[in-house]
Design an enzyme around this catalytic site. Sequence first.
Site, PDB file in Angstrom:
ATOM      1  N   ASP A  79       0.858  -1.186   0.000  1.00  0.00           N
ATOM      2  CA  ASP A  79       0.000   0.000   0.000  1.00  0.00           C
ATOM      3  C   ASP A  79       0.893   1.234   0.000  1.00  0.00           C
ATOM      4  O   ASP A  79       1.637   1.468   0.958  1.00  0.00           O
ATOM      5  CB  ASP A  79      -0.900  -0.005   1.238  1.00  0.00           C
ATOM      6  N   LEU A  83       0.187   3.140   6.462  1.00  0.00           N
ATOM      7  CA  LEU A  83      -0.786   3.058   7.556  1.00  0.00           C
ATOM      8  C   LEU A  83      -1.724   4.259   7.509  1.00  0.00           C
ATOM      9  O   LEU A  83      -1.351   5.379   7.835  1.00  0.00           O
ATOM     10  CB  LEU A  83      -0.059   3.004   8.902  1.00  0.00           C
ATOM     11  N   HIS A  84      -2.965   4.009   7.103  1.00  0.00           N
ATOM     12  CA  HIS A  84      -3.977   5.063   7.011  1.00  0.00           C
ATOM     13  C   HIS A  84      -5.290   4.512   7.550  1.00  0.00           C
ATOM     14  O   HIS A  84      -5.330   3.426   8.136  1.00  0.00           O
ATOM     15  CB  HIS A  84      -4.125   5.546   5.564  1.00  0.00           C
ATOM     16  N   GLY A  85      -6.369   5.244   7.359  1.00  0.00           N
ATOM     17  CA  GLY A  85      -7.636   4.884   7.983  1.00  0.00           C
ATOM     18  C   GLY A  85      -8.139   3.493   7.657  1.00  0.00           C
ATOM     19  O   GLY A  85      -8.594   2.761   8.536  1.00  0.00           O
TER      20      GLY A  85
END
Length: 238
Positions: A79, A83-85
């Site tokens: 990704d 680290l995201h929502g």
Amino acid sequence: MNLPMVIEAYASRFSMESAHEIAAHIIETAKDGVKVMPESLQPKEAPKQAAASGQPTGAIPEGTVIGDGKIKYVLARIDTRLLHGQVATGWTKAMNPNRIIVVSDSVAKDKLRKNMIAQAAPSGVHANTVPIKKMIEVAKDPRFGNTKAMLLFETPQDALEAIKGGVDIKEINVGSMAYSDGKVNVNQVLAMDQKDIDTFNELKKLGVKFDVRKVPSSSPENMDNLLKKAQDLVNQGN
């Protein structure tokens, strides 16, 4: 909208298809971004029970075997956004890791991004950023036997290097690969160039399986079809 909502909504537009989907996704971010002033008026929440870290704490001697001595990989994901929502909420709840590890040489050198990743971790889950070489060492360290890790890679090349070094990943979740010059858009969230295509094909030869989904509730796409489409588009551009 508060600032955290704006940031999360802006980032989510690259991987979500509708305004309704984005709005539903940023609700938790909105709650976290609302602050009552003075803070003494802020309603007190019931304390959340932190999950066991599964991580060696203190000075544990080298060679100590914890659990079965083998780190568990509950998810390995590619990704660009790391680290995201969607990862902090959807995938963390679905896979239940006790540690999130961003594996990236470039991010490991970036103090600001490392701090942002650590702060983005959901409650009860620790987040670390390590270079690829360090992840290879951790994979062979028996002190991490109780660790249930979610690994996040920016690129398939980083994942391939880690696997070749001994990180025992059997399946990779392909979530998001951002567009840049020289890449072709394969679908709404994946863009590849020839290097990416070759890397995925090499991972296939190593026996790695692919789960192409941006969120747990999505229907998986066929990686072979996506790679064929990417190759056709790259060939057309040459």
